[in-house]
Design a protein around this motif. Structure first.
Motif: not given
Length: 242
Positions: A72-82, A114-120
């Motif tokens: 659910a952590i990734a789902a909170a940032y990325i809408d598209r499941r794929d 130094s990015q966190q989950s792809g976000v600087q």
């Protein structure tokens, strides 16, 4: 995360897998959880191909170094499941004991971005401004403000009372709904009391239910309702105080 640097090479002999683990750790929280860089991001960090990165992630999973975490952590940032990468939790006990993060000016010794989950970010996740995630919600005074943290869980008896006052049931407070609420507020740095967080959670679930109803109404041509407002506590006054 510097704990990964302390892992004996004899414990993880494959240098490619070790490099992937080090870079993956760079995206995790201070407790080793919630890392979800994409294979493409890890490929850029390590210089390995995406196929090799995926193979090494599988090896690390089989070896017990990482496990799949709360997706659910990734789902909170990325809408598209794929397009959502897998969320991983690092098994800190499998490797070395947790070491403190590098002091300011020490530089990044992992060789990763130094990015966190792809976000600087300007500050890494788990910095001093974050709440102590080892504190259980039950240790808080009901009147003591605290910042939201990922391990927070509402007191079921209090939630039941608040839900009933809002015309809801405990069954409507699903794991996904609570996880979404916690993730949404974890990064905001707001400090509230336990009761205020419970009230905000109730508003969150009421809004989710209203949104679902609006979606149905939209298909049938009915007018839509209002948007989410976690400060709205008028429902608390709709019934007599307990």
């Amino acid at each position: 995360m510097t704990w990964a640097l302390a892992i004996p090479k004899a414990s993880l002999e494959n240098p490619a897998a070790r490099h992937v683990l080090l870079c993956l750790a760079n995206y995790a929280g201070s407790d080793g959880r919630g890392a979800f860089p994409s294979a493409g991001t890890l490929s850029l960090d390590t210089g390995l191909s995406e196929r090799t990165v995926r193979l090494k992630l599988d090896e690390l999973s089989v070896g017990g170094w990482i496990v799949e975490g709360n997706q659910a952590i990734a789902a909170a940032y990325i809408d598209r499941r794929d397009r959502r990468p897998v969320v991983y939790d690092l098994q800190l006990k499998r490797g070395a004991s947790t070491a403190p993060r590098a002091e300011p000016g020490a530089g990044n010794r992992t060789g990763c971005s130094s990015q966190q989950s792809g976000v600087q970010e300007n500050a890494e996740r788990g910095a001093a401004a974050a709440p102590n995630t080892s504190i259980n919600h039950s240790t808080h005074s009901l009147r003591e403000p605290f910042e939201m943290f990922l391990e927070w869980a509402p007191d079921q008896q209090q939630l039941k009372a608040y839900a009933a006052r809002a015309g809801l049931t405990l069954q409507q407070f699903t794991v996904d709904a609570i996880s979404g609420f916690v993730l949404h507020h974890d990064a905001k740095g707001l400090a509230r009391t336990e009761k205020q967080w419970l009230a905000a959670l109730v508003n969150w679930v009421r809004t989710d239910l209203a949104r679902a109803a609006r979606s149905t109404a939209t298909r049938s041509g009915a007018p839509q309702g209002s948007s989410f407002d976690d400060e709205d506590t008028t429902w608390l006054d709709e019934r007599d105080s307990e």
